[in-house]
Design an enzyme around this catalytic site. Structure first.
Site, PDB file in Angstrom:
ATOM      1  N   ASN A 168      30.808  15.737  15.098  1.00  0.00           N
ATOM      2  CA  ASN A 168      30.027  16.398  14.058  1.00  0.00           C
ATOM      3  C   ASN A 168      28.768  16.984  14.699  1.00  0.00           C
ATOM      4  O   ASN A 168      28.002  16.243  15.333  1.00  0.00           O
ATOM      5  CB  ASN A 168      29.642  15.369  12.984  1.00  0.00           C
ATOM      6  CG  ASN A 168      28.901  15.994  11.824  1.00  0.00           C
ATOM      7  OD1 ASN A 168      28.367  17.084  11.922  1.00  0.00           O
ATOM      8  ND2 ASN A 168      28.874  15.289  10.700  1.00  0.00           N
TER       9      ASN A 168
ATOM     10  N   TRP B 150      26.009  17.606  13.597  1.00  0.00           N
ATOM     11  CA  TRP B 150      24.768  16.976  13.148  1.00  0.00           C
ATOM     12  C   TRP B 150      24.360  15.817  14.047  1.00  0.00           C
ATOM     13  O   TRP B 150      23.233  15.330  13.965  1.00  0.00           O
ATOM     14  CB  TRP B 150      24.935  16.452  11.714  1.00  0.00           C
ATOM     15  CG  TRP B 150      25.032  17.524  10.685  1.00  0.00           C
ATOM     16  CD1 TRP B 150      24.708  18.839  10.838  1.00  0.00           C
ATOM     17  CD2 TRP B 150      25.465  17.373   9.330  1.00  0.00           C
ATOM     18  NE1 TRP B 150      24.926  19.522   9.667  1.00  0.00           N
ATOM     19  CE2 TRP B 150      25.384  18.656   8.722  1.00  0.00           C
ATOM     20  CE3 TRP B 150      25.911  16.297   8.576  1.00  0.00           C
ATOM     21  CZ2 TRP B 150      25.737  18.881   7.403  1.00  0.00           C
ATOM     22  CZ3 TRP B 150      26.258  16.510   7.257  1.00  0.00           C
ATOM     23  CH2 TRP B 150      26.171  17.793   6.674  1.00  0.00           C
TER      24      TRP B 150
ATOM     25  N   HIS C 141      32.518  22.360   6.995  1.00  0.00           N
ATOM     26  CA  HIS C 141      31.679  22.033   8.146  1.00  0.00           C
ATOM     27  C   HIS C 141      32.533  22.077   9.406  1.00  0.00           C
ATOM     28  O   HIS C 141      33.630  21.521   9.426  1.00  0.00           O
ATOM     29  CB  HIS C 141      31.100  20.624   7.918  1.00  0.00           C
ATOM     30  CG  HIS C 141      30.072  20.203   8.906  1.00  0.00           C
ATOM     31  ND1 HIS C 141      28.858  20.836   9.043  1.00  0.00           N
ATOM     32  CD2 HIS C 141      30.061  19.183   9.799  1.00  0.00           C
ATOM     33  CE1 HIS C 141      28.146  20.226   9.981  1.00  0.00           C
ATOM     34  NE2 HIS C 141      28.860  19.215  10.447  1.00  0.00           N
TER      35      HIS C 141
ATOM     36  N   GLN D 279      22.246  20.329  15.428  1.00  0.00           N
ATOM     37  CA  GLN D 279      22.019  21.509  14.608  1.00  0.00           C
ATOM     38  C   GLN D 279      20.637  21.415  13.960  1.00  0.00           C
ATOM     39  O   GLN D 279      20.241  20.380  13.453  1.00  0.00           O
ATOM     40  CB  GLN D 279      23.102  21.582  13.534  1.00  0.00           C
ATOM     41  CG  GLN D 279      23.058  22.795  12.646  1.00  0.00           C
ATOM     42  CD  GLN D 279      24.156  22.708  11.587  1.00  0.00           C
ATOM     43  OE1 GLN D 279      25.113  21.969  11.742  1.00  0.00           O
ATOM     44  NE2 GLN D 279      23.994  23.459  10.520  1.00  0.00           N
TER      45      GLN D 279
ATOM     46  N   CYS E  54      26.553  25.430  12.081  1.00  0.00           N
ATOM     47  CA  CYS E  54      27.391  24.357  12.629  1.00  0.00           C
ATOM     48  C   CYS E  54      28.563  24.945  13.398  1.00  0.00           C
ATOM     49  O   CYS E  54      29.052  24.354  14.358  1.00  0.00           O
ATOM     50  CB  CYS E  54      27.885  23.444  11.506  1.00  0.00           C
ATOM     51  SG  CYS E  54      28.897  24.270  10.263  1.00  0.00           S
TER      52      CYS E  54
END
Length: 637
Positions: free
Chosen positions: A281, A283, A249, A72, A78
């Site tokens: 995740n 990220w 998230h 991201q 997200c």
């Protein structure tokens, strides 16, 4: 059927660029702030660069496609990146979103084929849309601002994101969104959001086991899954918890399975397996640090072969395993995006799909108004669109999805917010073909939410039902799509007429002067004609040649029929008859009948069954209870 977005044909545009020896520059999504922001620049100096300006050897894919390809960027998307992570694990799905991927790949041997143009496909409002883009990407300080890959020369994720941003109006339109919407856009499936807290999965073992089976089934049938921990305040958004998880998230679910514990032959013969789920995740970092996290002691309970089989890696790549119990302890929301199988050439369950397009439209004439608001607005609620469908089995699982047209692309004009919408399901007369004018038996429905789609999975018994899609407030206008999935065809239809039409034959044949609703509630004390002293009764309600037949009720003398019929009648004095039969393999047998004069008004009666023919006046064993409503105004029922 694929529709070109805004009429742009990928093949025609690419051919034109190749013939003219130029790289494509998209006039509909120019390299300026308008394509990045709704109003003002929030980033600073942005330079648009093509992949060949960012690296020496650009590719769509480097060593294939994987959930690890996505990181991201500076957008709060997200939700979109999590959906992409799920998509990357499904070859059949990403090849639909990224069509002709081999032909779109950079080709060192044929550099002349490159024209700076790419195309991607998304499912939108009932059809696949082909979105063309150029490959100029927004950068700052020499790097991509938004979604990017681990490999600096891999660009599929950045290009898919650009196509999605174009369809949504601009990149800023992706700042805050719903994973459920993206999953549907990638698949054409239906998303079922689940509240893991209020439904009590954590503390109810039976519910927990049932949910794991459902999640496993969706995963094994190539559905996409996402989850999150609800943030209850703005300060909670993306708050990092001690366990390593992040609130507010979106996480992608990349695997669901039962993991075999133990080593060697002992493990092979052990029946107990651990229910586990793997998450990622977006990220690309920050993982769960509890039991079964990367490098934890628990993995010693699993053989090396089993670990390799399920792909356990010990690195901070954002992907991690946890037990399903721990998952339910920490996560609050789950989204299951089912791929609805409508192919008869499949080993899996085949669904029958009905798709209805409609709109909410205001009109000052009540019978023509189609924007009545929710059931709180009693005077206008039934003015909304109505769709009738049948359940033809004794009981059937029905999936219903209401989707509104995406309005993000019009946010710049101040009219892009989703409408708060939902729907009710009402059980109606078995023979209803005209619009409802009074509410009947509500059997289910959705919550009202300003989401692009709402979904309900419900078990319904045999009968006819009406779906009423509405906005929460009256007077709001918009377009919508209703999708109904059932085990057998549902014969879904739009109810458009309020009463029987007048035709050229009306003068000769007459026109109804009364409308009567017959609601057969139950029977009691019927004669037992089968072995065991019971019967398999059903009822037939008749009025002026029109008949409604109830389902058969097995092995009972007191069936709860709960069957309604609606009759538009020309002969006020001709009575209505109800006959009860016992269903047999060879020939059904008579159990009794009643005749009812349908006078104007509403009343409930319990009547003794009588014989037929010469025995018409003699009482037989059993009674029926019926509610009759009759009106001279044909739009009163």
């Amino acid at each position: 059927m694929v529709v070109p977005y805004e009429g742009q044909s990928f093949s025609a545009l690419k051919k034109q660029c190749q013939q003219n020896g130029v790289l494509f520059e998209d006039p509909l999504f120019p390299t300026n702030d308008q394509s990045l922001f709704y109003q003002s620049n929030r980033i600073g100096n942005v330079t648009w660069k093509r992949p060949k300006d960012l690296c020496r050897d650009p590719h769509l894919f480097v060593d294939g496609i994987s959930a690890h390809d996505l990181h991201q960027g500076q957008l709060g998307n997200c939700w979109f990146v999590a959906a992409c992570s799920s998509l990357a694990s499904r070859e059949a799905l990403w090849q639909k979103v990224i069509p002709d991927w081999k032909d779109q790949e950079w080709d060192e041997d044929h550099p002349e084929s490159y024209a700076g143009i790419f195309h991607f496909r998304f499912w939108r409002f009932g059809e696949w849309v082909d979105v063309v883009i150029d490959d100029q990407l927004p950068t700052a300080n020499g790097g991509l601002i938004y979604c990017h890959s681990n490999d600096s020369n891999e660009f599929w994720s950045a290009l898919v994101e650009k196509a999605y941003a174009k369809m949504s109006g601009c990149y800023e339109a992706l700042d805050g969104g719903n994973t459920s919407d993206a999953l549907v856009d990638f698949t054409g499936g239906v998303s079922e959001p689940m509240d893991l807290v209020t439904n009590g999965f954590k503390d109810d073992k039976e519910k927990r086991d049932e949910l794991f089976e459902r999640v496993l089934k969706v995963h094994n049938r190539d559905g996409l899954i996402s989850c999150s921990i609800r943030a209850l305040s703005a300060a909670d958004m993306e708050a990092k918890l001690d366990c390593g998880l992040v609130k507010g998230h979106a996480y992608a679910v990349t695997d669901v399975r039962r993991v075999r514990l133990g080593h060697g032959l002992l493990a092979f013969f052990r029946s107990d397996k651990l229910e586990m789920i793997r998450l990622r995740n977006p990220w690309g970092e920050r993982e769960w640090n509890g039991p079964w996290s990367d490098g934890s002691e628990e993995w010693k309970k699993v053989s090396k072969g089993e670990r390799e089989k399920i792909g356990v890696t010990v690195q901070d790549d954002g992907e991690f395993w946890m037990t399903f119990d721990d998952f339910l302890t920490h996560f609050t929301d789950l989204i299951l995006c089912r791929l609805i199988n409508t192919s008869y050439l499949s080993f899996h369950k085949t669904w029958e799909e009905a798709v209805m397009r409609g709109s909410w439209r205001r009109n000052d004439e009540p019978l023509l108004n189609r924007a009545g608001g929710c059931a709180n607005n009693k005077h206008s609620y039934l003015q909304n669109p109505q769709y009738v469908f049948d359940v033809k089995k004794p009981e059937d699982e029905v999936l219903i999805c209401l989707q509104q047209k995406d309005r993000r692309a019009t946010l710049r004009e101040g009219r892009g917010e989703n409408l708060a919408m939902g729907f009710d399901i009402q059980r109606v007369e078995f023979n209803r073909i005209y619009r409802m004018h009074v509410t009947q038996d509500k059997v289910g429905g959705s919550t009202y939410i300003n989401s692009r789609s709402v979904f309900v999975r419900i078990d319904l018994k045999e009968g006819r039902y009406v779906i009423i899609p509405t906005t929460f407030d009256p007077g709001l206008e918009g377009e919508f799509l209703v999708r109904i999935f059932s085990d057998v065809p549902s014969n879904c239809k739009d109810l458009t007429s309020d009463q029987p039409p007048k035709t050229c034959w009306t003068g000769m044949c007459g026109y109804p002067t009364l409308v009567t609703q017959v609601h057969l509630l139950r029977a009691t004390g019927l004669t037992g004609q089968d072995s065991g002293g019971v019967s398999d009764p059903y009822a037939i309600i008749s009025a002026e040649g029109e008949k409604v037949r109830s389902p058969v009720h097995k092995s009972t003398l007191s069936p709860a029929f709960d069957t309604k019929g609606l009759f538009y009648r020309k002969k006020a004095k001709k009575p209505i008859s109800i006959k009860i039969y016992n269903h047999n393999l060879l020939m059904d047998s008579f159990l009794g009948q009643v005749t009812i004069p349908a006078e104007q008004g509403s009343f409930q009666q319990t009547l003794h069954l009588r014989g037929r023919g010469d025995s018409r006046d003699s009482d037989l064993s059993g009674t029926i209870t019926v509610v009759i409503v009759t009106s001279t105004v044909l739009t009163n029922i």
